[in-house]
Design a protein around this motif. Structure first.
Motif, PDB file in Angstrom:
ATOM      1  N   THR A 164       0.832  -1.197   0.000  1.00 40.58           N
ATOM      2  CA  THR A 164       0.000   0.000   0.000  1.00 40.58           C
ATOM      3  C   THR A 164       0.866   1.245   0.000  1.00 40.58           C
ATOM      4  O   THR A 164       1.513   1.570   0.995  1.00 40.58           O
ATOM      5  CB  THR A 164      -0.925   0.019   1.228  1.00 40.58           C
ATOM      6  OG1 THR A 164      -1.724  -1.157   1.237  1.00 40.58           O
ATOM      7  CG2 THR A 164      -1.835   1.242   1.202  1.00 40.58           C
ATOM      8  N   GLY A 165       0.896   1.935  -1.153  1.00 39.40           N
ATOM      9  CA  GLY A 165       1.659   3.174  -1.254  1.00 39.40           C
ATOM     10  C   GLY A 165       3.161   2.991  -1.278  1.00 39.40           C
ATOM     11  O   GLY A 165       3.897   3.972  -1.253  1.00 39.40           O
ATOM     12  N   GLN A 166       3.640   1.755  -1.308  1.00 38.69           N
ATOM     13  CA  GLN A 166       5.073   1.516  -1.229  1.00 38.69           C
ATOM     14  C   GLN A 166       5.475   0.378  -2.166  1.00 38.69           C
ATOM     15  O   GLN A 166       4.628  -0.343  -2.684  1.00 38.69           O
ATOM     16  CB  GLN A 166       5.470   1.115   0.193  1.00 38.69           C
ATOM     17  CG  GLN A 166       5.003   2.056   1.277  1.00 38.69           C
ATOM     18  CD  GLN A 166       5.351   1.532   2.650  1.00 38.69           C
ATOM     19  OE1 GLN A 166       6.501   1.402   3.017  1.00 38.69           O
ATOM     20  NE2 GLN A 166       4.329   1.218   3.422  1.00 38.69           N
ATOM     21  N   VAL A 167       6.775   0.212  -2.329  1.00 40.48           N
ATOM     22  CA  VAL A 167       7.315  -0.911  -3.094  1.00 40.48           C
ATOM     23  C   VAL A 167       8.472  -1.500  -2.296  1.00 40.48           C
ATOM     24  O   VAL A 167       9.321  -0.765  -1.779  1.00 40.48           O
ATOM     25  CB  VAL A 167       7.814  -0.467  -4.485  1.00 40.48           C
ATOM     26  CG1 VAL A 167       8.464  -1.642  -5.218  1.00 40.48           C
ATOM     27  CG2 VAL A 167       6.664   0.100  -5.312  1.00 40.48           C
ATOM     28  N   GLU A 168       8.475  -2.820  -2.194  1.00 37.13           N
ATOM     29  CA  GLU A 168       9.619  -3.519  -1.607  1.00 37.13           C
ATOM     30  C   GLU A 168      10.447  -4.105  -2.746  1.00 37.13           C
ATOM     31  O   GLU A 168       9.912  -4.794  -3.615  1.00 37.13           O
ATOM     32  CB  GLU A 168       9.158  -4.639  -0.679  1.00 37.13           C
ATOM     33  CG  GLU A 168      10.308  -5.497  -0.132  1.00 37.13           C
ATOM     34  CD  GLU A 168       9.834  -6.796   0.483  1.00 37.13           C
ATOM     35  OE1 GLU A 168      10.664  -7.725   0.589  1.00 37.13           O
ATOM     36  OE2 GLU A 168       8.638  -6.901   0.832  1.00 37.13           O
ATOM     37  N   LEU A 169      11.732  -3.828  -2.750  1.00 33.50           N
ATOM     38  CA  LEU A 169      12.645  -4.413  -3.715  1.00 33.50           C
ATOM     39  C   LEU A 169      13.492  -5.460  -2.996  1.00 33.50           C
ATOM     40  O   LEU A 169      14.208  -5.131  -2.045  1.00 33.50           O
ATOM     41  CB  LEU A 169      13.559  -3.340  -4.316  1.00 33.50           C
ATOM     42  CG  LEU A 169      12.910  -2.372  -5.304  1.00 33.50           C
ATOM     43  CD1 LEU A 169      13.873  -1.243  -5.624  1.00 33.50           C
ATOM     44  CD2 LEU A 169      12.501  -3.098  -6.580  1.00 33.50           C
ATOM     45  N   ARG A 170      13.383  -6.699  -3.436  1.00 30.81           N
ATOM     46  CA  ARG A 170      14.131  -7.762  -2.778  1.00 30.81           C
ATOM     47  C   ARG A 170      15.306  -8.192  -3.652  1.00 30.81           C
ATOM     48  O   ARG A 170      15.134  -8.622  -4.792  1.00 30.81           O
ATOM     49  CB  ARG A 170      13.243  -8.972  -2.483  1.00 30.81           C
ATOM     50  CG  ARG A 170      13.959 -10.042  -1.645  1.00 30.81           C
ATOM     51  CD  ARG A 170      13.032 -11.167  -1.271  1.00 30.81           C
ATOM     52  NE  ARG A 170      11.847 -10.647  -0.600  1.00 30.81           N
ATOM     53  CZ  ARG A 170      10.636 -11.178  -0.729  1.00 30.81           C
ATOM     54  NH1 ARG A 170      10.456 -12.224  -1.500  1.00 30.81           N
ATOM     55  NH2 ARG A 170       9.611 -10.665  -0.091  1.00 30.81           N
ATOM     56  N   ILE A 171      16.501  -8.042  -3.096  1.00 33.66           N
ATOM     57  CA  ILE A 171      17.724  -8.481  -3.777  1.00 33.66           C
ATOM     58  C   ILE A 171      18.095  -9.848  -3.200  1.00 33.66           C
ATOM     59  O   ILE A 171      18.202  -9.996  -1.982  1.00 33.66           O
ATOM     60  CB  ILE A 171      18.881  -7.489  -3.541  1.00 33.66           C
ATOM     61  CG1 ILE A 171      18.419  -6.049  -3.744  1.00 33.66           C
ATOM     62  CG2 ILE A 171      20.058  -7.806  -4.445  1.00 33.66           C
ATOM     63  CD1 ILE A 171      19.410  -5.018  -3.240  1.00 33.66           C
ATOM     64  N   THR A 172      18.301 -10.833  -4.069  1.00 29.28           N
ATOM     65  CA  THR A 172      18.598 -12.190  -3.616  1.00 29.28           C
ATOM     66  C   THR A 172      19.853 -12.704  -4.302  1.00 29.28           C
ATOM     67  O   THR A 172      19.987 -12.618  -5.528  1.00 29.28           O
ATOM     68  CB  THR A 172      17.421 -13.140  -3.925  1.00 29.28           C
ATOM     69  OG1 THR A 172      16.236 -12.624  -3.308  1.00 29.28           O
ATOM     70  CG2 THR A 172      17.701 -14.536  -3.389  1.00 29.28           C
ATOM     71  N   ALA A 173      20.774 -13.228  -3.488  1.00 29.99           N
ATOM     72  CA  ALA A 173      22.028 -13.755  -4.017  1.00 29.99           C
ATOM     73  C   ALA A 173      22.238 -15.183  -3.536  1.00 29.99           C
ATOM     74  O   ALA A 173      21.876 -15.532  -2.404  1.00 29.99           O
ATOM     75  CB  ALA A 173      23.204 -12.883  -3.578  1.00 29.99           C
ATOM     76  N   LYS A 174      22.836 -16.004  -4.396  1.00 31.58           N
ATOM     77  CA  LYS A 174      23.147 -17.387  -4.057  1.00 31.58           C
ATOM     78  C   LYS A 174      24.645 -17.592  -4.165  1.00 31.58           C
ATOM     79  O   LYS A 174      25.275 -17.213  -5.156  1.00 31.58           O
ATOM     80  CB  LYS A 174      22.417 -18.349  -5.000  1.00 31.58           C
ATOM     81  CG  LYS A 174      22.587 -19.821  -4.632  1.00 31.58           C
ATOM     82  CD  LYS A 174      21.706 -20.695  -5.513  1.00 31.58           C
ATOM     83  CE  LYS A 174      21.798 -22.157  -5.093  1.00 31.58           C
ATOM     84  NZ  LYS A 174      20.916 -23.014  -5.916  1.00 31.58           N
ATOM     85  N   ALA A 175      25.250 -18.204  -3.137  1.00 32.52           N
ATOM     86  CA  ALA A 175      26.690 -18.415  -3.113  1.00 32.52           C
ATOM     87  C   ALA A 175      27.007 -19.656  -2.289  1.00 32.52           C
ATOM     88  O   ALA A 175      26.114 -20.318  -1.750  1.00 32.52           O
ATOM     89  CB  ALA A 175      27.395 -17.185  -2.539  1.00 32.52           C
ATOM     90  N   ASP A 176      28.295 -19.944  -2.175  1.00 33.83           N
ATOM     91  CA  ASP A 176      28.715 -21.124  -1.413  1.00 33.83           C
ATOM     92  C   ASP A 176      28.673 -20.873   0.082  1.00 33.83           C
ATOM     93  O   ASP A 176      28.478 -21.801   0.870  1.00 33.83           O
ATOM     94  CB  ASP A 176      30.139 -21.544  -1.825  1.00 33.83           C
ATOM     95  CG  ASP A 176      30.187 -22.067  -3.253  1.00 33.83           C
ATOM     96  OD1 ASP A 176      29.164 -22.633  -3.705  1.00 33.83           O
ATOM     97  OD2 ASP A 176      31.224 -21.906  -3.911  1.00 33.83           O
ATOM     98  N   THR A 177      28.881 -19.623   0.497  1.00 38.34           N
ATOM     99  CA  THR A 177      28.886 -19.294   1.919  1.00 38.34           C
ATOM    100  C   THR A 177      28.007 -18.081   2.174  1.00 38.34           C
ATOM    101  O   THR A 177      27.707 -17.302   1.259  1.00 38.34           O
ATOM    102  CB  THR A 177      30.314 -18.981   2.421  1.00 38.34           C
ATOM    103  OG1 THR A 177      30.773 -17.760   1.805  1.00 38.34           O
ATOM    104  CG2 THR A 177      31.281 -20.115   2.078  1.00 38.34           C
ATOM    105  N   VAL A 178      27.619 -17.913   3.453  1.00 41.32           N
ATOM    106  CA  VAL A 178      26.806 -16.766   3.851  1.00 41.32           C
ATOM    107  C   VAL A 178      27.540 -15.466   3.562  1.00 41.32           C
ATOM    108  O   VAL A 178      26.963 -14.501   3.043  1.00 41.32           O
ATOM    109  CB  VAL A 178      26.439 -16.857   5.345  1.00 41.32           C
ATOM    110  CG1 VAL A 178      25.764 -15.572   5.812  1.00 41.32           C
ATOM    111  CG2 VAL A 178      25.524 -18.041   5.604  1.00 41.32           C
TER     112      VAL A 178
END
Length: 421
Positions: free
Chosen positions: A213-227
């Protein structure tokens, strides 16, 4: 690994409660790199529940159920899954003891039927419930894994995060981490236009928009071998997005609401804020005071719904109200100035408008809202034509007011600009 979510409860089918569990689990599983292809809702009926389980187990590697773990006769999730897997339910003494201790700790009477919650499918992995009486369970069937979680979100969420995620890590090929950027002032289509190339051409990390509502969430997602590697991959993308969207990015993290950001900012800068509200009826003040620690930055607010109270409490001129009306730039300006002088705050914000569904005219339609902000050296009102039903108009107006407070606290208001957003 594919998942199906099976939400159990007649109250969900009747619309008595909203199925926030499915939303939460879908989001968390996606962040972990797992696919959710189906979400099913079934009532507290053993035959229909069994049928839904059979269908889910036939098309998913794992089924997560929520609900149906209570002490009453219609709570049958464990029993139905045990029967489907050819298992008996047996008393787990540790779970039984935890239930007894929970009732004793609260000095509450414990009905005998609560012991039903400690009867678990033979050989299952028991998930402790630190926030309620219903333990969860994992049953590793021949062709499908069944993960049973309690229905109340306050119990389900921590059980999933603390117990289920560590269990699922062995099924994930690598580590997935996500970070959310919260955007206010641009709609989803505008964000898509500005970041389209970035979102379409980025493979790892990826960027996905989610409208609120009235906003946008941008989700950045990365995959790798370690945290650590995954976290490092997120940083350049985050910086690139902020370089494009600028100060429209107001926060980070899915649970970091606009009011949380504003209160923390005001506390850090040791500033006080006050609100003078008409059509929002105290909504801005409620949002601010819902955040722990708000007393450090908020002393008082004013809800002046009638013209008489705008004059009495805030000093709005009767002549102003008569000549241009309550919903006007002039009235908004006088409201914020009066609130600042009365309260002694550092920042005052005022809202006056027509939330609907009635009260609009051709000259002043439903959705017309004026929001004014006033500080020692800045005083301005902004005009909005907001769309949607009454609740949405009020919610969006409150968010714009909070964003004005944020901008004043940060000193990022362009004092000459007619529009900020």
């Amino acid at each position: 690994m594919t998942f199906e979510l099976l939400s159990v409860g007649t109250e969900l089918l009747l619309g008595s409660i909203v199925n926030t569990n499915a939303q939460y689990l879908s989001r968390r599983l996606s962040e972990l790199g797992f696919n959710v292809y189906y979400t099913t809702v079934v009532g507290d009926n053993p035959d229909r529940l069994k049928s839904a389980l059979e269908i889910a187990a036939g098309r998913a590697d794992a089924v997560i159920t929520t609900g149906g773990l209570g002490p009453t006769v219609d709570d049958l999730t464990k029993e139905t899954i045990a029967e489907y897997c050819g298992l008996k339910c047996v008393m787990d003494e540790e779970s039984k003891e935890r239930i007894i201790n929970r009732f004793h700790k609260g000095n509450s009477y414990m009905p005998e039927n609560n012991f039903k919650q400690a009867e678990m499918p033979e050989g299952c992995i028991i998930l402790k419930n630190e926030n309620g009486t219903a333990p969860g369970a994992i049953v590793e069937g021949e062709d499908c894994i069944f993960i049973m979680l309690p229905g109340p979100p306050s119990e389900m969420k921590p059980m999933f995060d603390n117990s289920v995620i560590p269990y699922l890590e062995k099924y994930s090929d690598g580590v997935i981490r996500s970070k959310s950027l919260l955007v206010f002032g641009y709609g989803e289509s505008a964000v898509d236009e500005m970041l389209g190339d970035l979102m379409n051409n980025s493979k790892n990390p990826t960027v996905a928009p989610y409208a609120k509502t009235g906003q946008v969430e941008l989700r950045i997602t990365a995959k790798a071998d370690t945290v650590q590697e995954a976290k490092e991959m997120l940083k350049p993308m985050e910086e690139k997005i902020i370089s494009i969207l600028g100060d429209k990015v107001y926060g980070r993290g899915i649970d970091n609401s606009m009011e949380n950001v504003v209160v923390q900012l005001l506390r850090d800068k040791k500033l006080k804020v006050t609100c003078a509200e008409s059509c929002t009826g105290g909504m801005v003040a409620e949002k601010i005071t819902s955040v722990p620690g708000a007393s450090e930055c908020f002393d008082c607010g004013y809800v002046t719904y009638s013209n008489e109270q705008k004059t009495e409490l805030l000093g709005v001129s009767a002549e102003t109200l008569k000549s241009v009306g309550a919903v006007s730039e002039e009235t908004a300006l006088e409201m914020s100035k009066g609130a600042l002088e009365k309260s002694g705050a550092d920042i005052a914000v005022s809202i006056t408008g027509i939330a609907g569904p009635e009260g609009g005219t051709d000259e002043k339609p439903v959705g017309l809202v004026y929001i004014s902000v006033c500080t020692e050296d800045f005083h301005k009102a902004y005009k909005f034509n907001l769309t949607g039903e009454r609740g949405m108009v009020r919610e969006r107006a409150a968010l714009y007011a909070l964003d004005l407070i944020r901008r004043c606290a940060l000193g990022i208001i362009d004092k000459e600009a007619e529009y900020i957003w």
